[in-house]
Write a protein that holds these residues in place. Structure first.
Motif, short mmCIF file in Angstrom:
data_model
loop_
_atom_site.label_atom_id
_atom_site.label_comp_id
_atom_site.label_asym_id
_atom_site.label_seq_id
_atom_site.Cartn_x
_atom_site.Cartn_y
_atom_site.Cartn_z
N UNK A 180 31.34 30.30 46.62
CA UNK A 180 32.49 31.04 46.13
C UNK A 180 33.72 30.15 46.30
N UNK A 181 34.35 29.81 45.18
CA UNK A 181 35.49 28.89 45.19
C UNK A 181 36.71 29.62 44.63
N UNK A 182 37.76 29.73 45.44
CA UNK A 182 39.00 30.37 45.01
C UNK A 182 39.95 29.28 44.51
N UNK A 183 40.46 29.47 43.29
CA UNK A 183 41.34 28.46 42.70
C UNK A 183 42.71 29.02 42.38
N UNK A 184 43.69 28.15 42.47
CA UNK A 184 45.06 28.44 42.01
C UNK A 184 45.67 27.10 41.63
N UNK A 185 45.70 26.82 40.33
CA UNK A 185 46.16 25.52 39.83
C UNK A 185 45.40 24.39 40.52
N UNK A 192 45.15 33.36 38.90
CA UNK A 192 46.21 33.22 37.89
C UNK A 192 46.69 31.78 37.74
N UNK A 193 45.74 30.84 37.61
CA UNK A 193 46.11 29.44 37.40
C UNK A 193 46.77 29.25 36.04
N UNK A 194 47.61 28.22 35.97
CA UNK A 194 48.30 27.90 34.72
C UNK A 194 47.95 26.51 34.23
N UNK A 195 46.96 25.88 34.87
CA UNK A 195 46.65 24.49 34.57
C UNK A 195 45.28 24.28 33.92
N UNK A 196 44.68 25.36 33.41
CA UNK A 196 43.38 25.22 32.75
C UNK A 196 42.20 25.24 33.71
N UNK A 197 42.42 25.69 34.93
CA UNK A 197 41.31 25.71 35.91
C UNK A 197 40.14 26.56 35.43
N UNK A 198 40.42 27.70 34.79
CA UNK A 198 39.34 28.60 34.38
C UNK A 198 38.47 27.98 33.29
N UNK A 218 33.04 32.44 36.13
CA UNK A 218 34.47 32.54 36.41
C UNK A 218 34.91 34.01 36.42
N UNK A 219 35.64 34.39 37.45
CA UNK A 219 36.28 35.69 37.53
C UNK A 219 37.78 35.46 37.51
N UNK A 220 38.45 35.98 36.51
CA UNK A 220 39.89 35.75 36.35
C UNK A 220 40.69 36.90 36.95
N UNK A 221 41.65 36.55 37.79
CA UNK A 221 42.60 37.53 38.30
C UNK A 221 43.91 37.38 37.53
N UNK A 222 44.50 38.49 37.15
CA UNK A 222 45.75 38.44 36.38
C UNK A 222 46.93 38.00 37.24
N UNK A 223 46.77 38.03 38.56
CA UNK A 223 47.84 37.63 39.47
C UNK A 223 47.20 36.94 40.67
N UNK A 224 48.01 36.29 41.46
CA UNK A 224 47.51 35.60 42.65
C UNK A 224 47.20 36.63 43.73
N UNK A 225 45.93 36.82 44.03
CA UNK A 225 45.50 37.83 44.99
C UNK A 225 45.51 37.32 46.43
N UNK A 226 45.75 36.03 46.62
CA UNK A 226 45.65 35.46 47.96
C UNK A 226 44.24 35.00 48.23
N UNK A 241 45.07 20.47 52.25
CA UNK A 241 46.34 20.81 51.60
C UNK A 241 46.40 20.47 50.13
N UNK A 242 45.26 20.13 49.51
CA UNK A 242 45.30 19.72 48.12
C UNK A 242 44.57 20.71 47.20
N UNK A 243 44.37 21.93 47.67
CA UNK A 243 43.67 22.93 46.86
C UNK A 243 44.48 23.33 45.62
N UNK A 244 45.80 23.36 45.76
CA UNK A 244 46.68 23.74 44.66
C UNK A 244 47.66 22.61 44.38
N UNK A 245 48.02 22.48 43.11
CA UNK A 245 48.99 21.45 42.72
C UNK A 245 50.35 21.79 43.32
#
Length: 292
Positions: free
Chosen positions: A11-16, A41-47, A57-65, A209-213
């Motif tokens: 299970x991999x959680x992504x955000x940008x 809710x990535x904006x960089x094409x992660x999905x 892929x499970x898309x969340x409409x907002x950043x759930x944490x 510390x490099x999980x998100x841009x």
């Protein structure tokens, strides 16, 4: 009959996270495990990238944490075991096999984690935890294990467990948006009578510390949640409330940083002061993120 990697879902959680996701998912595939990517809710094409690389892929409409999104992924999995991994973590080819073997070897284990190495060659092992009810190490003296061992804390960067055990425990505490959700889960697992096991033969490389841009305000937001979450778990487990002290110290440091015009330090100390103040005034982490 020994278990194989088909019994495991990563299970991999992504955000940008498009910059690090290909390497992470390639390593999961090389281990023979399936992957579910829960995107905050990535904006960089992660999905699109994750789907192209074969992940569900499970898309969340907002950043759930982090914890809330991880729970979504674990609930969606159908395998006996789940491996929660950060997108900037790269598993060695034999890591999943080693974790499965350890799960059979230590039937009382609740959570297991690989040996996490940093890019600079350091070996991550946290010798104490704010919430550890056992294996006390007040001075934080660091003695690196030379093999498998029980640990007071396992990093949320890579956690392996039986799916039913994770769900029966309630998963990550969904009141927490970010930080200390792994300490809290480790504490509840230990309180349930299960061990936390460091598995030395399972190796992984972590780009801390490099999980998100990078993005404007990220340091402030991160430090806000770190301070708030520490106060929250302290109250949850009957520890002294650190919020006033954190607010006073960091507010002074933020004022000093303003004199030097050091934006990074202003965000760092200002975020910590703001998170502590939010706790003191009754504002929740989820409310800050519009998730209440």
């Amino acid at each position: 009959m020994p278990l194989d990697a088909s019994a495991v879902t990563a299970v991999v959680v992504t955000h940008d996270s498009a910059h690090c996701l290909p390497t992470c998912l390639a390593a999961v595939a090389a281990c023979g495990a399936a992957a579910i990517v829960v995107d905050n809710a990535s904006r960089d094409g992660s999905t699109a990238l994750a789907e192209h690389l074969g992940a569900r892929v499970i898309r969340s409409a907002r950043n759930e944490g982090y914890g809330r999104a991880s729970n979504i992924g674990v609930r969606a999995a159908a395998s006996e075991f789940v491996l929660i991994v950060n997108p900037d973590l790269v598993l060695d080819a034999g890591a999943v096999k080693a974790l499965l073997a350890a799960a059979e070897r230590y039937p009382d284990a609740g959570l297991l984690a690989p040996r996490i190495e940093e890019a600079d060659g350091r070996f991550f092992f946290q010798p104490r935890s704010l919430l550890s009810p056992y294996l006390h190490n007040p001075s934080g003296r660091l003695v690196l294990p030379e093999g498998d061992c029980c640990a007071p804390f396992l990093s949320g960067a890579a956690l392996f467990c039986r799916r039913d055990v994770f769900l029966a425990l309630g998963g990550f505490d969904e009141t927490i948006f970010l930080f200390y959700e792994d300490d809290d889960l480790c504490r509840r697992m230990a309180d349930s009578g299960r061990a936390l096991i460091h598995v030395d033969a399972a190796r992984a490389m972590h780009g801390r510390g490099r999980s998100s841009a990078p993005e404007p305000g990220r340091i402030f937001r991160s430090r806000w949640h770190q301070a708030w979450s520490r106060a929250y778990v302290s109250r949850k487990y009957g520890l002294p409330d650190p919020a006033f002290g954190m607010f006073a110290v960091n507010a002074l440091k933020a004022a000093g940083a303003c004199l030097t015009f050091n934006r990074r330090l202003i965000e760092r100390y200002g975020g910590s002061a703001a998170g502590a103040w939010a706790w003191l005034t009754g504002r929740g982490a989820l409310a800050r993120e519009g998730l209440d």
